[in-house]
Design an enzyme around this catalytic site. Structure first.
Site, PDB file in Angstrom:
ATOM      1  N   HIS A  37      36.592  47.588  47.273  1.00  0.00           N
ATOM      2  CA  HIS A  37      36.666  48.608  46.221  1.00  0.00           C
ATOM      3  C   HIS A  37      36.264  49.979  46.781  1.00  0.00           C
ATOM      4  CE1 HIS A  37      35.678  45.002  43.532  1.00  0.00           C
ATOM      5  NE2 HIS A  37      36.832  45.431  43.053  1.00  0.00           N
ATOM      6  N   GLN A  61      44.184  40.198  30.613  1.00  0.00           N
ATOM      7  CA  GLN A  61      44.811  39.624  31.805  1.00  0.00           C
ATOM      8  C   GLN A  61      44.190  38.291  32.216  1.00  0.00           C
ATOM      9  OE1 GLN A  61      43.645  43.192  34.134  1.00  0.00           O
ATOM     10  NE2 GLN A  61      43.189  41.773  35.788  1.00  0.00           N
TER      11      GLN A  61
END
Ligand code: AMP
Length: 283
Positions: A37, A61
């Site tokens: 990240h 999701q």
């Protein structure tokens, strides 16, 4: 770094930055940051005047039997890490702010979503494209950085961005790995010490696949068979899929060329779903 929690506030900030002539770089995430990240955030920092990282564990999701409820989180640590790489705004909306009671829209990309993770996780990509479209509209970025670790997701988002005319450049960042070769993932935190050998089999099998692919007479079938055998040596592993596809179309390919990519999804002890991928030929 400022923390923002509502769509209205982040959109006003983005509009103001645009009026000042600043470029905006977006990094969408689900938090529990690791070096993967942070590499995306550094990339956005290099390319844009103002960096917005979003932290939202998107319920849309996740399937009903997936790990939404115990998805790892540590907001304090994430805040410090995002700040340390120069993020300007950490946008962390609540579920209610993202999906009000009347919410009834879905962004669906056909074709690219049907195989691989789309086949294994029904509805997953509709959740991804819907939330990413919302985040694009809320943060109004010029560029958005995504990791190649989620290779199919990247392809689907590129398609959506082009199909829906979002004026946003999608930047792909290579997979960041542990020294061991394991692709970094927030889900690695679930791995127990004794499961590490099984988890490492994904990157090891990919290395084996690349070695075989270097022989011009090798075929997809021989490579996939070898990969399956290597992974299945670990009793903890259940293969979701091992596929070799064209990196642009995501269509299966029988013979290997410069665009052939191998993608794997494997469950460790039926609890932890890991994915990994690599182009087969080094360029
Ligand atoms: P996530 O928080 O898992 O939804 O991931 C947020 C973004 O980080 C996505 O674009 C991922 O593809 C990317 N990402 C996650 N892990 C890695 C990694 N090991 N290397 C590069 N990018 C990654």
């Amino acid at each position: 770094m400022k923390i923002v929690t509502t769509p209205d506030e982040i959109q006003s900030i983005a509009l103001a930055k645009r009026r000042q002539g600043q470029t905006i770089g977006l990094v969408p995430t689900m938090g529990y940051f690791h070096e993967g990240h942070l590499a995306l955030m550094r990339e956005a920092r290099r390319r844009a005047d103002c960096v917005i990282t979003t932290l939202f564990v998107n319920p849309m999701q996740f399937g009903p039997t997936e790990d939404l409820d115990n998805y790892p989180h540590n907001f304090g640590r994430d805040t410090a890490l995002a700040e340390s790489v120069g993020v300007d705004f950490l946008y962390a909306p609540t579920n209610a702010a993202m999906y009000n009671d009347e919410f009834s829209s879905t962004v669906h990309v056909e074709g690219l979503t049907s195989g691989l993770c789309g086949a294994a996780r029904l509805g997953h990509f509709d959740g991804v494209t819907t939330v990413v479209a919302k985040l694009f509209n809320q943060t109004l970025p010029h560029i958005a950085v995504f990791g190649q670790k989620d290779f199919q997701q990247l392809a689907v988002i590129r398609r959506m961005t082009s199909d829906l005319d979002f004026p946003i450049e999608i930047i792909a960042h290579p997979i960041v790995r542990e020294e061991s070769g394991l692709a970094m993932s927030s889900r690695n935190t679930y791995l127990k010490e004794e499961e590490m050998g099984a988890a490492l089999s994904l990157s090891q099998a990919i290395a084996g696949a690349k070695a075989i692919a270097a022989n011009p007479s090798s075929t997809s079938n021989t490579i996939k068979k070898n990969v399956r055998e290597l992974i299945e040596k670990h009793a903890e592993c259940t293969i979701d899929y091992v596929e070799i596809v064209n990196a642009l179309s995501l269509e299966p390919c029988d013979t290997i060329d410069a665009d052939s990519i191998i993608l794997l999804a494997v469950k460790i002890n039926k609890r932890i779903r890991l994915i990994d991928n690599s182009l087969l030929l080094d360029t």
